[in-house]
Design an enzyme around this catalytic site. Structure first.
Site, mmCIF file in Angstrom:
data_model
loop_
_atom_site.group_PDB
_atom_site.id
_atom_site.type_symbol
_atom_site.label_atom_id
_atom_site.label_comp_id
_atom_site.label_asym_id
_atom_site.label_seq_id
_atom_site.Cartn_x
_atom_site.Cartn_y
_atom_site.Cartn_z
ATOM 1 N N CYS A 1 -4.817 2.548 -3.611
ATOM 2 C CA CYS A 1 -3.589 3.074 -3.001
ATOM 3 C C CYS A 1 -2.440 2.091 -3.162
ATOM 4 O O CYS A 1 -1.610 1.933 -2.255
ATOM 5 C CB CYS A 1 -3.800 3.415 -1.531
ATOM 6 N N LYS B 1 -10.623 -0.869 10.320
ATOM 7 C CA LYS B 1 -10.737 -2.064 9.481
ATOM 8 C C LYS B 1 -11.101 -3.272 10.349
ATOM 9 O O LYS B 1 -11.332 -4.365 9.859
ATOM 10 C CB LYS B 1 -9.426 -2.327 8.744
ATOM 11 N N GLN C 1 -4.703 -5.036 6.951
ATOM 12 C CA GLN C 1 -5.663 -5.949 6.327
ATOM 13 C C GLN C 1 -5.655 -7.324 6.984
ATOM 14 O O GLN C 1 -6.434 -8.194 6.597
ATOM 15 C CB GLN C 1 -5.335 -6.106 4.833
ATOM 16 N N ASP D 1 2.899 -4.234 8.141
ATOM 17 C CA ASP D 1 1.662 -3.480 7.968
ATOM 18 C C ASP D 1 0.512 -4.478 8.090
ATOM 19 O O ASP D 1 0.238 -5.240 7.168
ATOM 20 C CB ASP D 1 1.692 -2.798 6.593
ATOM 21 N N HIS E 1 0.868 -1.180 0.000
ATOM 22 C CA HIS E 1 0.000 0.000 0.000
ATOM 23 C C HIS E 1 0.908 1.234 0.000
ATOM 24 O O HIS E 1 2.022 1.186 0.516
ATOM 25 C CB HIS E 1 -0.837 -0.050 1.294
#
Lengths: 147, 422
Positions: B380, B242, B219, B216, B139
Site C-alpha cells: 500500500c 498492529k 507502524q 500516522d 502509506h
C-alpha cells in the site's frame, strides 16, 4: 501442497525464456493488464486475420506464474480463431480453479503445466491475468485488471 | 529537546539479552499453529500483529460477562460496559500521554482516523492556494484522503522526496514548507521500508510555519514509546491490530482545541446531546466523533494489548527487535542476489528486499510452503515502489515474539527459493 507442482520445469523454462516476448508493431489490437495486488503488468499485442489471431506477442513484468502463463498462452492461441480461443479460455479457467473436466485438461497440451496453480488459490490471478488481457484486446478494449 | 520518543530504538544490548522471547511466544496461541505441516514463522506483524492470550481473554471476558450497549442504559450491564469502554479510553490516554480522554477518539483504525481529520479538519478549512505536505514514503492511507480533500477544496498536495536509503530528505522537506502549508501529514515509521522519521524536528519545523501536523503512527506504536505531548503532534493516529490488539479499533488523538473546533464527521446516535427536527446539539468530546454503537469489545482488547506491551516493556521489546533486525540485516546482506530496500540507519524492525530473478510473489509462495509468512507486494505504498523502480518487494517484519530461530528459518526458506529458481 507441493511447490514442485506449481513450479514445474515448463513453467520455470517459460519464465526464464518467455516466448513471443516483445511488441508487435503495428498491432491490430492491444490491451494492458494489471494485477494491482502484486503490481504485475503486461501488454498483449495482436495481429488479426479476420477471426483468426495471426500473430501475438506480449511484454511486461510479472512473477514466474504470470510470465510463464502469458508465454504459454501466446503459443497456444497463435493461429486460432476467436471461438477456439474462447473455448481454450474456459478450459484454462477450469484448470486453474479446479472446476474443469479432465478431458478438457488433456486437450490443453502444454498449458496443462499450469495445473499446479489450483492448489495455490492466491496465485490463480497471476495465471489468469494474461487471458483477461487477451480477452480485452480481442474485445477492442484497452485494459484488463484482475480486481 | 525531548528525545524520549525516538531514542529507545537503540536500546541497550543488555536488555535484549535478558529478554525471553520463548516465554513471550508462549503468550501467543497462534504461534503454535503449523502451516503446510511446518511450524509457523510469522514475519508479517507490520501487516497485522498476533494477539496474546491476555487480549483474547479480556475480549472473551467482556463478551461473556459484561456486554451491553454503552452510554445508554441504567441497567447493570450497560453501566459495566460503559465503564469498560471508558476505562479503555483512559488506558489509551495514558499509553500516548494525552492530556485528557477528550483527546482520545475511538476509530476503526488509522485509515479512518486520517479520513476523519481530512474531512472534518481539512475540508472545511482549506481552499485554493493552500497546501498539504506529505512525504514520498507514505502509506496510501496517508495519501488518498488528502488527494480527496484537494479535489474537494482546490488545495494542492506537495510531496517531500526520499533518498535511496529511504529517508525523507530534510532540506527538501524544509524547502517545501511555507506560509501556504496548512497541514503536514507524515508517517512516524514507514510501513514499506521501516524508516523512522525524525518527526519531532519535522513537527517543530511545520509548526514554525503555522502548519497543523498529523502523524500516522500505525507502524510506530508497537515499537517505540509515543508521547504525543512531547512530540507536539496535533493529531496522532494508530490501529489496535498492529499493537497486538483486535482489528476494527484504533485511536485518533487530537489536541482538544482543534477537535473542539471541528464539526462531527458522521451523524447518528451517541454523538448528540439533543435532537429535534429544528435543531440538533452535538455531544461533547470525545463522543462528538463517535456516532453509532462503537466497537466496545475492541476497546477492551486494545486496552489489554497496551497492558500487555507495557508489561513486557516497550523499551525491552524495541531492544529485542533491534537485535533481530541487526542480525537479519547482516545475514540477508550476505546472501547473493539479495538486495535490501530501505537502508536508513534508524529503522524499525522491517526488512524489505528483492531477490534477483525471483519475483516477490514467487518468493512469498515459496516461503509460505516453508511455513514462513511474509508480506509481498507494494505494501500500500505504490509511490515508494515506483521510486525504487520495483513492482513489489518482499517484506519481513519482526515483533515481540520473534526469535533468532525465525531468522534461521527465513534464511533457509530464501535459500530454497534460490534453488527453485536456480
Amino acid at each position: 501442497m507441493d511447490l514442485k507442482d506449481l513450479y514445474r520445469d515448463v513453467i520455470l523454462d517459460h519464465n526464464r525464456q518467455p516466448r513471443n516476448f516483445g511488441r508487435l508493431q503495428p498491432a491490430d489490437a492491444q490491451a494492458e493488464g494489471h494485477n494491482p495486488l502484486c503490481g504485475d503488468r503486461l501488454t498483449v499485442f495482436l495481429r488479426l486475420d479476420g477471426e483468426r489471431v495471426a500473430d501475438i506477442r506480449f511484454e511486461g513484468k510479472g512473477c514466474a506464474i504470470s510470465t510463464a502463463s502469458a508465454s504459454l498462452m501466446t503459443e497456444a492461441v497463435r493461429g486460432r480463431d476467436r471461438a477456439a480461443i474462447r473455448r481454450l479460455f474456459d478450459d484454462v479457467h477450469g484448470l486453474l480453479t479446479g472446476s474443469g473436466e479432465h478431458a478438457a485438461e488433456l486437450a490443453l497440451g502444454k498449458l496443462a503445466a499450469l495445473g499446479g496453480v489450483r492448489e495455490f488459490p492466491a496465485r490463480v490471478k497471476c495465471a489468469s491475468l494474461c487471458w483477461h488481457t487477451l480477452n480485452a484486446a480481442l474485445a477492442g478494449g484497452a485494459a484488463a485488471s484482475t480486481e | 529537546m525531548n528525545t524520549a520518543a525516538t531514542d529507545n530504538l537503540a536500546g541497550p544490548r543488555a536488555a535484549a539479552a535478558r529478554y525471553d522471547a520463548a516465554r513471550v511466544r508462549a503468550d501467543f496461541p497462534i504461534l503454535a499453529t503449523r502451516v503446510h505441516g511446518r511450524p509457523l514463522t510469522y514475519l508479517d506483524s507490520a501487516a497485522s500483529a498476533q494477539r496474546p492470550l491476555a487480549v483474547l481473554r479480556a475480549v472473551e471476558q467482556y463478551e461473556t460477562r459484561t456486554h451491553a450497549n454503552v452510554h445508554r442504559g441504567v441497567h447493570a450491564l450497560s453501566q459495566a460496559a460503559t465503564a469498560a469502554y471508558e476505562g479503555a479510553r483512559e488506558r489509551a490516554r495514558r499509553f500516548i500521554n494525552a492530556r485528557s480522554v477528550r483527546e482520545v477518539i475511538y476509530v476503526r483504525g488509522t485509515t479512518e482516523a486520517i479520513n476523519l481529520v481530512a474531512q472534518s479538519w481539512a475540508r472545511p478549512r482549506l481552499g485554493i492556494g493552500d497546501e498539504i505536505l506529505i512525504s514520498a514514503l507514505e502509506h496510501h492511507a496517508n495519501i488518498v484522503p488528502w488527494q480527496m480533500v484537494c479535489e474537494q477544496t482546490g488545495c494542492t498536495l506537495k510531496v517531500a522526496p526520499i533518498d535511496r536509503r529511504g529517508e525523507v530528505i530534510q532540506e527538501e522537506f524544509l524547502k517545501l514548507l511555507s506560509r501556504r502549508t496548512r497541514l503536514v501529514a507524515l508517517a512516524h515509521v514507514s510501513n514499506a521500508l521501516g524508516t523512522v522519521l525524525p518527526i519531532q524536528q519535522m513537527i517543530a519545523a511545520a509548526h514554525a510555519h503555522g502548519a497543523c501536523v498529523l502523524i500516522d503512527g500505525a507502524q510506530a506504536v508497537p515499537h517505540l514509546r509515543v508521547d504525543v505531548q512531547a512530540l507536539g503532534a496535533d493529531f496522532y493516529a494508530f490501529s489496535g491490530h498492529k499493537l497486538y490488539g483486535p482489528t476494527g479499533i484504533g485511536v485518533l488523538y487530537g489536541r482538544e482545541e482543534l477537535l473542539d473546533a471541528m464539526p462531527p464527521w458522521q451523524g447518528g446516535g451517541d454523538m448528540i446531546l439533543s435532537v429535534s427536527f429544528e435543531k440538533t446539539t452535538y455531544n461533547e468530546l470525545p463522543f462528538k466523533f463517535e456516532a453509532g454503537t462503537p466497537n466496545i469489545s475492541g476497546s477492551v482488547g486494545l486496552a489489554a494489548a497496551m497492558d500487555y506491551l507495557e508489561g513486557l516493556g516497550i523499551e525491552a521489546v524495541a531492544a529485542h527487535e533491534q537485535a533481530l533486525l541487526q542480525r537479519a540485516t547482516a545475514e540477508l546482506e550476505r546472501l547473493p542476489d539479495l538486495t535490501l530496500v530501505g537502508t536508513a540507519p534508524h529503522k524499525a524492525a522491517v526488512l524489505s528486499f528483492t531477490m534477483k530473478d525471483v519475483h516477490p510473489h514467487d518468493l512469498g509462495t515459496i516461503l509460505d510452503a516453508e511455513g514462513v509468512a511474509i508480506r509481498t507486494g507494494h505494501h500500500c505504498a505504490m509511490p515508494v515502489m515506483t521510486f525504487f523502480g520495483l513492482p513489489a518487494t518482499a517484506r519481513a517484519s519482526f515483533a515481540c515474539y520473534n526469535t533468532f530461530e525465525d531468522i534461521e528459518r527465513l534464511l533457509a526458506a530464501l535459500r530454497r527459493a534460490r534453488a527453485v529458481f536456480a
